[in-house]
Design a protein around this motif. Sequence first.
Motif, mmCIF file in Angstrom:
data_model
loop_
_atom_site.group_PDB
_atom_site.id
_atom_site.type_symbol
_atom_site.label_atom_id
_atom_site.label_comp_id
_atom_site.label_asym_id
_atom_site.label_seq_id
_atom_site.Cartn_x
_atom_site.Cartn_y
_atom_site.Cartn_z
ATOM 1 N N PHE A 210 0.850 -1.274 -0.016
ATOM 2 C CA PHE A 210 0.012 -0.023 -0.061
ATOM 3 C C PHE A 210 0.968 1.140 -0.194
ATOM 4 O O PHE A 210 1.753 1.348 0.908
ATOM 5 N N GLY A 211 0.623 2.231 -0.793
ATOM 6 C CA GLY A 211 1.390 3.377 -0.859
ATOM 7 C C GLY A 211 2.255 3.137 -2.262
ATOM 8 O O GLY A 211 1.949 2.357 -3.132
ATOM 9 N N LYS B 64 6.569 3.365 -3.924
ATOM 10 C CA LYS B 64 7.917 3.280 -3.796
ATOM 11 C C LYS B 64 8.360 4.534 -4.440
ATOM 12 O O LYS B 64 7.973 5.226 -5.344
ATOM 13 N N VAL B 65 9.689 4.888 -4.171
ATOM 14 C CA VAL B 65 10.316 6.274 -4.629
ATOM 15 C C VAL B 65 10.476 5.851 -6.028
ATOM 16 O O VAL B 65 10.848 4.898 -6.642
ATOM 17 N N ASN B 66 10.130 6.900 -6.894
ATOM 18 C CA ASN B 66 10.321 6.984 -8.410
ATOM 19 C C ASN B 66 10.758 8.135 -8.890
ATOM 20 O O ASN B 66 11.042 9.227 -8.099
ATOM 21 N N PHE B 67 11.101 8.448 -10.321
ATOM 22 C CA PHE B 67 11.590 9.719 -10.887
ATOM 23 C C PHE B 67 10.439 10.771 -11.187
ATOM 24 O O PHE B 67 10.936 11.794 -11.859
ATOM 25 N N ARG B 68 9.143 10.485 -10.862
ATOM 26 C CA ARG B 68 7.976 11.344 -11.280
ATOM 27 C C ARG B 68 8.402 12.618 -10.814
ATOM 28 O O ARG B 68 8.313 13.749 -11.477
ATOM 29 N N PRO B 69 8.644 12.902 -9.622
ATOM 30 C CA PRO B 69 8.833 14.376 -9.232
ATOM 31 C C PRO B 69 10.024 15.194 -9.729
ATOM 32 O O PRO B 69 9.854 16.214 -10.328
ATOM 33 N N LEU B 70 11.096 14.323 -10.348
ATOM 34 C CA LEU B 70 12.248 15.078 -11.030
ATOM 35 C C LEU B 70 11.731 15.128 -12.237
ATOM 36 O O LEU B 70 12.344 16.334 -12.938
ATOM 37 N N TYR C 198 7.917 19.516 -4.016
ATOM 38 C CA TYR C 198 8.429 18.150 -4.007
ATOM 39 C C TYR C 198 9.186 17.680 -2.754
ATOM 40 O O TYR C 198 8.721 16.665 -2.033
ATOM 41 N N TYR C 199 10.230 18.258 -2.514
ATOM 42 C CA TYR C 199 11.283 17.979 -1.570
ATOM 43 C C TYR C 199 10.531 17.681 -0.065
ATOM 44 O O TYR C 199 10.752 16.947 0.347
ATOM 45 N N PRO C 200 9.895 18.679 0.292
ATOM 46 C CA PRO C 200 9.124 18.516 1.750
ATOM 47 C C PRO C 200 8.285 17.811 1.791
ATOM 48 O O PRO C 200 7.739 17.116 2.722
ATOM 49 N N LEU D 34 4.572 11.431 0.152
ATOM 50 C CA LEU D 34 4.292 10.818 -1.088
ATOM 51 C C LEU D 34 4.572 9.445 -1.314
ATOM 52 O O LEU D 34 3.948 8.531 -1.959
ATOM 53 N N PHE D 35 5.894 9.098 -0.733
ATOM 54 C CA PHE D 35 6.634 7.751 -0.855
ATOM 55 C C PHE D 35 6.792 7.043 0.172
ATOM 56 O O PHE D 35 7.390 5.960 0.390
ATOM 57 N N SER D 36 5.876 7.068 1.449
ATOM 58 C CA SER D 36 5.725 6.058 2.425
ATOM 59 C C SER D 36 4.904 5.095 2.073
ATOM 60 O O SER D 36 3.673 5.076 1.502
ATOM 61 N N TYR D 37 5.266 3.731 2.524
ATOM 62 C CA TYR D 37 4.398 2.855 2.010
ATOM 63 C C TYR D 37 4.463 1.550 3.093
ATOM 64 O O TYR D 37 5.355 1.503 3.700
ATOM 65 N N TRP D 38 3.576 0.854 2.915
ATOM 66 C CA TRP D 38 3.196 -0.326 3.972
ATOM 67 C C TRP D 38 3.545 -1.610 2.969
ATOM 68 O O TRP D 38 3.178 -1.603 1.771
#
Length: 82
Positions: free
Chosen positions: A4-5, A7-13, A53-55, A60-64
């Motif tokens: 759920f949630g 994972k980190v990706n490149f979308r914000p960049l 995006y940084y704050p 955005l990218f916390s997940y279970w």
Amino acid sequence: MMQFGKKVNFRPLLISLFVGFIPGNVAYVFFQNGWVGLFVGLCFFSIIFFAHYYPELPELFSYWQFDGETLKYNNMASPKRD
């Protein structure tokens, strides 16, 4: 495995680069100077990426993650790993 949630990706960049590219090109066409276009593009990129995006990355990218036996929570706000 259930997750759920996100994972980190490149979308914000990628979004920040795209948003910086458009005003940078407009400034280049308007002023006919590559340095002005680069400066304007970097300013827009910096505002979107570092101010917006940084704050928001921890939210955005916390997940279970659940694999049947263990339940793990990846908290991006905490620098230490448990």
